[in-house]
Design an enzyme around this catalytic site. Structure first.
Site, PDB file in Angstrom:
ATOM      1  N   THR A 264       0.842  -1.190   0.000  1.00 38.33           N
ATOM      2  CA  THR A 264       0.000   0.000   0.000  1.00 38.33           C
ATOM      3  C   THR A 264       0.880   1.244   0.000  1.00 38.33           C
ATOM      4  O   THR A 264       2.060   1.183   0.351  1.00 38.33           O
ATOM      5  CB  THR A 264      -0.899   0.051   1.243  1.00 38.33           C
ATOM      6  OG1 THR A 264      -0.090   0.251   2.411  1.00 38.33           O
ATOM      7  CG2 THR A 264      -1.707  -1.227   1.394  1.00 38.33           C
ATOM      8  N   ASP A 265       0.304   2.373  -0.370  1.00 45.83           N
ATOM      9  CA  ASP A 265       1.035   3.626  -0.224  1.00 45.83           C
ATOM     10  C   ASP A 265       1.030   4.019   1.251  1.00 45.83           C
ATOM     11  O   ASP A 265       0.333   3.432   2.081  1.00 45.83           O
ATOM     12  CB  ASP A 265       0.417   4.714  -1.085  1.00 45.83           C
ATOM     13  CG  ASP A 265       1.435   5.759  -1.518  1.00 45.83           C
ATOM     14  OD1 ASP A 265       2.457   5.927  -0.820  1.00 45.83           O
ATOM     15  OD2 ASP A 265       1.211   6.416  -2.548  1.00 45.83           O
ATOM     16  N   PHE A 266       1.805   5.058   1.569  1.00 44.70           N
ATOM     17  CA  PHE A 266       2.058   5.422   2.961  1.00 44.70           C
ATOM     18  C   PHE A 266       0.768   5.759   3.712  1.00 44.70           C
ATOM     19  O   PHE A 266       0.063   6.701   3.366  1.00 44.70           O
ATOM     20  CB  PHE A 266       3.013   6.607   3.016  1.00 44.70           C
ATOM     21  CG  PHE A 266       3.418   6.984   4.407  1.00 44.70           C
ATOM     22  CD1 PHE A 266       4.396   6.266   5.064  1.00 44.70           C
ATOM     23  CD2 PHE A 266       2.806   8.038   5.059  1.00 44.70           C
ATOM     24  CE1 PHE A 266       4.759   6.595   6.348  1.00 44.70           C
ATOM     25  CE2 PHE A 266       3.169   8.374   6.349  1.00 44.70           C
ATOM     26  CZ  PHE A 266       4.150   7.651   6.995  1.00 44.70           C
TER      27      PHE A 266
END
Length: 317
Positions: A264-266
């Site tokens: 996932t992104d941050f």
């Protein structure tokens, strides 16, 4: 492995440094490595603190110390360290930097893209980091979008060609070599089509446009054996990407046949619009397709029920 250990392999940690990056904080290392059994770390040790990155030899020493801490755990599973080396190894002092992807695409030169990525991979591996959050395969369709310079431009064919060469430059012929890193395709997908131009905004788009235009660079890169894909922050057609079976399972895993690791992104799951954090975590992990929850220290072992429904949460490369 216990459920806690499997769950820990999905989680990324950060901020492990003391004395302006001169040494590791033993308490934090113990917290992340031994208590939560996290499988990965991400970004510059000074990320967000306004402190210049350490010299390569110091950072290499730090990553070696961290690997030693992992070797002292019962399972001895090595740490995976991820870094944004997006136009050269920009977080690393004394590394060679290059123009961003948009300028590189303007050269229309495949071999140059491969060469630039090879230098970035070498410099990134020099500090003991094996995983790179690049390239961006978002199609640059909106000049107002604040991350346009990170794309290879508006042409999906060009983005795909430059993306493939960048992956080859990063990964070489083997990730076991001492000058290669795992590539990460981002951001899956439609992220750059924000109508407002905001970096994180909902995207509404006909499925035909998504498949005929935005999918092409990612599909080319999947066939080039990219090691990893990062999911998009944005809601896509009303679905939060991190909780979307339609886009992450049916499309990415089944139709596009992506076999690598999915990150996932941050803070993406934490920012999900799907109810509470616990509910978002449960839905995301229950998809059985997400391997790493970036900045996922909010995951607590009490959420392990979701892990039981998914596949083994980590893909090794």
């Amino acid at each position: 492995m216990t459920l806690d250990e499997k769950l820990g392999q999905m989680v990324s940690g950060r901020f492990l440094m003391d004395n302006d990056g001169a040494e590791l904080n033993a308490t934090r290392v113990n917290y992340f490595v031994n208590k939560y059994k996290i499988g990965s770390l991400l970004n510059d040790p000074h990320f967000g603190r306004g402190i210049p990155s350490p010299l390569s030899d110091k950072w290499a020493s730090i990553t070696n110390q961290l690997q030693s801490a992992y070797q002292a755990t019962p399972l001895k599973i090595p740490m995976v360290y991820g870094l944004d080396s997006i136009h050269g190894a920009n977080p690393i002092r004394d590394a060679t930097l290059f123009p961003h992807q948009l300028a590189l695409a303007a050269a229309f030169n495949r071999s140059l893209a491969r060469e630039v990525a090879g230098v970035a991979a070498k410099d990134t591996r020099a500090v003991g980091v094996h995983w790179n959050f690049s390239p961006s395969l978002d199609v640059g369709v909106n000049k107002k979008w604040s991350r346009l310079y990170e794309t290879f431009g508006e042409d999906p064919f060009l983005a795909g060609e430059m993306g493939v060469e960048t992956i080859i430059g990063y990964q070489g012929t083997s990730l076991r070599a001492n000058n290669t890193v795992a590539a990460t395709l981002k951001h899956f997908f439609g992220y750059s089509a924000s109508n407002s131009g905001m970096a994180i905004d909902g995207v509404w788009m006909h499925e035909r446009v998504l498949n005929d235009y935005f999918r092409l660079p990612f599909q080319r890169a999947v066939y080039a054996d990219a090691a990893c894909i990062m999911s998009s922050y944005s809601d896509l057609n009303g679905e939060h990407t991190a909780t979307s079976k339609k886009y992450l399972v049916d499309l990415l895993r089944r139709e596009m046949e992506f076999k690598g690791a999915l990150v996932t992104d941050f803070g993406q799951i934490n920012n999900s619009v799907t109810g509470s954090l616990k509910e978002a975590l449960y839905i995301s992990i229950s998809l059985g397709t997400i391997d790493f929850n970036m900045n996922g220290v909010g995951i607590h072992p009490t959420h392990q029920g979701a892990c039981q429904r998914g596949r083994h949460p980590r893909v090794h490369h």
